[in-house]
Each structure stands twice: as C-alpha cells, then as structure tokens.
Design a protein around this motif. Structure first.
Motif, PDB file in Angstrom:
ATOM      1  N   GLU A 100      -6.574   1.632  -5.370  1.00  0.00           N
ATOM      2  CA  GLU A 100      -6.367   0.910  -6.626  1.00  0.00           C
ATOM      3  C   GLU A 100      -4.877   0.596  -6.696  1.00  0.00           C
ATOM      4  O   GLU A 100      -4.041   1.506  -6.706  1.00  0.00           O
ATOM      5  N   VAL A 101      -4.549  -0.687  -6.733  1.00  0.00           N
ATOM      6  CA  VAL A 101      -3.168  -1.125  -6.599  1.00  0.00           C
ATOM      7  C   VAL A 101      -2.738  -1.908  -7.842  1.00  0.00           C
ATOM      8  O   VAL A 101      -3.520  -2.691  -8.393  1.00  0.00           O
ATOM      9  N   VAL A 102      -1.505  -1.675  -8.258  1.00  0.00           N
ATOM     10  CA  VAL A 102      -0.868  -2.402  -9.351  1.00  0.00           C
ATOM     11  C   VAL A 102       0.229  -3.261  -8.737  1.00  0.00           C
ATOM     12  O   VAL A 102       1.032  -2.765  -7.951  1.00  0.00           O
ATOM     13  N   ILE A 103       0.249  -4.538  -9.089  1.00  0.00           N
ATOM     14  CA  ILE A 103       1.232  -5.449  -8.513  1.00  0.00           C
ATOM     15  C   ILE A 103       1.920  -6.211  -9.636  1.00  0.00           C
ATOM     16  O   ILE A 103       1.253  -6.690 -10.561  1.00  0.00           O
ATOM     17  N   ALA A 152      -5.693  -4.656  -8.404  1.00  0.00           N
ATOM     18  CA  ALA A 152      -6.624  -5.023  -7.341  1.00  0.00           C
ATOM     19  C   ALA A 152      -7.187  -3.770  -6.699  1.00  0.00           C
ATOM     20  O   ALA A 152      -6.509  -2.748  -6.599  1.00  0.00           O
ATOM     21  N   SER A 153      -8.435  -3.883  -6.285  1.00  0.00           N
ATOM     22  CA  SER A 153      -9.106  -2.814  -5.535  1.00  0.00           C
ATOM     23  C   SER A 153      -9.265  -3.273  -4.095  1.00  0.00           C
ATOM     24  O   SER A 153      -9.715  -4.402  -3.849  1.00  0.00           O
ATOM     25  N   TYR A 154      -8.896  -2.397  -3.188  1.00  0.00           N
ATOM     26  CA  TYR A 154      -9.027  -2.672  -1.759  1.00  0.00           C
ATOM     27  C   TYR A 154      -9.904  -1.581  -1.148  1.00  0.00           C
ATOM     28  O   TYR A 154      -9.974  -0.477  -1.679  1.00  0.00           O
ATOM     29  N   ARG A 155     -10.546  -1.922  -0.056  1.00  0.00           N
ATOM     30  CA  ARG A 155     -11.382  -0.953   0.644  1.00  0.00           C
ATOM     31  C   ARG A 155     -11.052  -0.945   2.118  1.00  0.00           C
ATOM     32  O   ARG A 155     -10.941  -2.001   2.748  1.00  0.00           O
ATOM     33  N   LEU A 156     -10.866   0.262   2.644  1.00  0.00           N
ATOM     34  CA  LEU A 156     -10.804   0.469   4.091  1.00  0.00           C
ATOM     35  C   LEU A 156     -12.239   0.776   4.501  1.00  0.00           C
ATOM     36  O   LEU A 156     -12.780   1.838   4.155  1.00  0.00           O
ATOM     37  N   LEU A 157     -12.861  -0.171   5.184  1.00  0.00           N
ATOM     38  CA  LEU A 157     -14.264   0.005   5.555  1.00  0.00           C
ATOM     39  C   LEU A 157     -14.393   0.988   6.701  1.00  0.00           C
ATOM     40  O   LEU A 157     -13.566   1.006   7.614  1.00  0.00           O
ATOM     41  N   LYS A 158     -15.447   1.808   6.625  1.00  0.00           N
ATOM     42  CA  LYS A 158     -15.674   2.762   7.706  1.00  0.00           C
ATOM     43  C   LYS A 158     -15.945   2.007   8.981  1.00  0.00           C
ATOM     44  O   LYS A 158     -16.578   0.953   8.976  1.00  0.00           O
ATOM     45  N   GLU A 159     -15.446   2.578  10.054  1.00  0.00           N
ATOM     46  CA  GLU A 159     -15.679   1.962  11.359  1.00  0.00           C
ATOM     47  C   GLU A 159     -17.130   2.186  11.745  1.00  0.00           C
ATOM     48  O   GLU A 159     -17.701   3.233  11.486  1.00  0.00           O
ATOM     49  N   ALA A 195       0.951 -13.895  -2.816  1.00  0.00           N
ATOM     50  CA  ALA A 195       1.923 -12.843  -2.495  1.00  0.00           C
ATOM     51  C   ALA A 195       1.491 -11.506  -3.078  1.00  0.00           C
ATOM     52  O   ALA A 195       1.641 -10.459  -2.434  1.00  0.00           O
ATOM     53  N   MET A 196       0.934 -11.529  -4.272  1.00  0.00           N
ATOM     54  CA  MET A 196       0.503 -10.285  -4.912  1.00  0.00           C
ATOM     55  C   MET A 196      -0.652  -9.644  -4.141  1.00  0.00           C
ATOM     56  O   MET A 196      -0.648  -8.438  -3.883  1.00  0.00           O
ATOM     57  N   VAL A 197      -1.636 -10.455  -3.749  1.00  0.00           N
ATOM     58  CA  VAL A 197      -2.780  -9.934  -2.988  1.00  0.00           C
ATOM     59  C   VAL A 197      -2.316  -9.396  -1.639  1.00  0.00           C
ATOM     60  O   VAL A 197      -2.753  -8.329  -1.197  1.00  0.00           O
ATOM     61  N   LEU A 198      -1.399 -10.122  -0.983  1.00  0.00           N
ATOM     62  CA  LEU A 198      -0.887  -9.664   0.312  1.00  0.00           C
ATOM     63  C   LEU A 198      -0.078  -8.380   0.189  1.00  0.00           C
ATOM     64  O   LEU A 198      -0.177  -7.496   1.047  1.00  0.00           O
ATOM     65  N   SER A 201      -8.110   4.617  10.096  1.00  0.00           N
ATOM     66  CA  SER A 201      -8.007   3.285  10.687  1.00  0.00           C
ATOM     67  C   SER A 201      -9.248   2.484  10.332  1.00  0.00           C
ATOM     68  O   SER A 201     -10.275   3.035   9.954  1.00  0.00           O
ATOM     69  N   GLY A 202      -9.127   1.195  10.458  1.00  0.00           N
ATOM     70  CA  GLY A 202     -10.218   0.286  10.137  1.00  0.00           C
ATOM     71  C   GLY A 202      -9.651  -0.962   9.503  1.00  0.00           C
ATOM     72  O   GLY A 202      -8.445  -1.186   9.507  1.00  0.00           O
ATOM     73  N   ASP A 203     -10.541  -1.776   8.944  1.00  0.00           N
ATOM     74  CA  ASP A 203     -10.133  -3.029   8.322  1.00  0.00           C
ATOM     75  C   ASP A 203     -10.078  -2.875   6.810  1.00  0.00           C
ATOM     76  O   ASP A 203     -11.018  -2.369   6.193  1.00  0.00           O
ATOM     77  N   VAL A 204      -8.969  -3.344   6.226  1.00  0.00           N
ATOM     78  CA  VAL A 204      -8.797  -3.324   4.767  1.00  0.00           C
ATOM     79  C   VAL A 204      -9.172  -4.695   4.216  1.00  0.00           C
ATOM     80  O   VAL A 204      -8.742  -5.720   4.740  1.00  0.00           O
ATOM     81  N   TYR A 205      -9.969  -4.685   3.169  1.00  0.00           N
ATOM     82  CA  TYR A 205     -10.393  -5.903   2.477  1.00  0.00           C
ATOM     83  C   TYR A 205     -10.107  -5.757   0.992  1.00  0.00           C
ATOM     84  O   TYR A 205     -10.212  -4.659   0.444  1.00  0.00           O
ATOM     85  N   VAL A 206      -9.794  -6.877   0.328  1.00  0.00           N
ATOM     86  CA  VAL A 206      -9.687  -6.849  -1.124  1.00  0.00           C
ATOM     87  C   VAL A 206     -11.108  -6.909  -1.682  1.00  0.00           C
ATOM     88  O   VAL A 206     -11.936  -7.696  -1.217  1.00  0.00           O
ATOM     89  N   LYS A 207     -11.399  -6.029  -2.622  1.00  0.00           N
ATOM     90  CA  LYS A 207     -12.730  -5.977  -3.237  1.00  0.00           C
ATOM     91  C   LYS A 207     -12.764  -6.836  -4.488  1.00  0.00           C
ATOM     92  O   LYS A 207     -13.655  -7.642  -4.682  1.00  0.00           O
ATOM     93  N   ASP A 208     -11.776  -6.648  -5.361  1.00  0.00           N
ATOM     94  CA  ASP A 208     -11.675  -7.464  -6.571  1.00  0.00           C
ATOM     95  C   ASP A 208     -10.255  -7.382  -7.110  1.00  0.00           C
ATOM     96  O   ASP A 208      -9.473  -6.533  -6.685  1.00  0.00           O
ATOM     97  N   SER A 209      -9.952  -8.292  -8.015  1.00  0.00           N
ATOM     98  CA  SER A 209      -8.612  -8.310  -8.599  1.00  0.00           C
ATOM     99  C   SER A 209      -8.651  -8.998  -9.953  1.00  0.00           C
ATOM    100  O   SER A 209      -9.579  -9.749 -10.261  1.00  0.00           O
ATOM    101  N   SER A 210      -7.615  -8.727 -10.723  1.00  0.00           N
ATOM    102  CA  SER A 210      -7.439  -9.352 -12.025  1.00  0.00           C
ATOM    103  C   SER A 210      -5.953  -9.638 -12.185  1.00  0.00           C
ATOM    104  O   SER A 210      -5.114  -8.799 -11.844  1.00  0.00           O
ATOM    105  N   ILE A 211      -5.623 -10.808 -12.701  1.00  0.00           N
ATOM    106  CA  ILE A 211      -4.215 -11.189 -12.811  1.00  0.00           C
ATOM    107  C   ILE A 211      -3.918 -11.733 -14.202  1.00  0.00           C
ATOM    108  O   ILE A 211      -4.771 -12.355 -14.830  1.00  0.00           O
TER     109      ILE A 211
END
Length: 134
Positions: free
Chosen positions: A108-111, A126-133, A48-51, A67-77
């Motif tokens: 950079e997201v705090v959950i 967690a760090s997320y990235r919107l990858l360039k199209e 749930a936190m990652v989502l 626009s583009g695809d968002v991916y999680v790069k890394d996280s710590s819990i």
C-alpha cells in the motif's frame, strides 16, 4: 527491473532522484509535459506517481528477499492544484508489505506530487501486488 525499460519513463524525460526501499522520488520536467494551459499535464503527473509506487514496491520486495513481477492493482488520485514547474513524485509505504489472501505480497503506497517550491499539488494512494511465481 530498470525504469529505463518502461517507455513512458524515457519518453516523458523522467529521472529517478531518490531510490531506497523506504522512499522513491521521480522528477518530471515541465518542458515536454505541458498541457494546453501551460501547466504540467495531469497524465504525466499520474504516470510518474504510478511509476514511483511501482519502483518502491519492487525495492521493498527485493529487501524482503522476494522476487517476481509487481503490478499495480488499483489507485486513486487527487489533483489539488496546477503545477507550473518541474515536479517530483515521492512514494512511501503507507503500511508494511503484507501477504494477501491469494498468497501474493501486497504493498500500500502513498504518493505525493510536489512542485519545485515543495508545495503538494497532488496525492495518490495505490495498491501493488508482487505475484507469486508459478
């Protein structure tokens, strides 16, 4: 993209309860997500936190006209205490989105995982990235 397209969101009976480019909250019921101790399974909490962070990153990108695809790069819990009730994963931006060296947009997201009494039971970054199209 809709959260309903992500199988764990549906199979774990999660529900989006707050949705804006500044804050996303996803609820997770205790029923159906218990571990062998009768508390909320840590994997359900983490999912749930990652989502929540992924959804927030997508909404923030949309608000910026990207626009583009968002991916999680890394996280710590950190698992702070057992959850004995339904919970919410609440995601906020830790800093404004920024371009990365690779030309992607970084978030950079705090959950926080909060129980029904409002007690914080888990924290993640967690760090997320919107990858360039391409």
């Amino acid at each position: 993209m809709s959260l309903d397209a992500i199988e764990p969101f549906c199979s774990l009976a999660m529900r989006e309860v707050d949705c804006s480019p500044d804050r996303v909250a996803i609820s997770v019921p205790l029923a159906g997500n218990r571990n062998d101790k009768g508390t909320l399974f840590g994997g359900s909490m983490y999912s749930a936190m990652v989502l929540a962070g992924w959804r927030l990153s997508n909404l923030s990108a949309d608000q910026l006209g990207r626009s583009g695809d968002v991916y999680v790069k890394d996280s710590s819990i950190e698992f702070l205490r057992p959850i004995r009730s339904d919970m919410q994963a609440v995601a906020t931006l830790g800093s404004p989105p920024a371009e990365t060296r690779a030309g992607n947009l970084g978030f950079e997201v705090v959950i926080e995982a909060v129980d029904e009494d409002g007690v914080t039971c888990g924290r993640a970054t967690a760090s997320y990235r919107l990858l360039k199209e391409k």
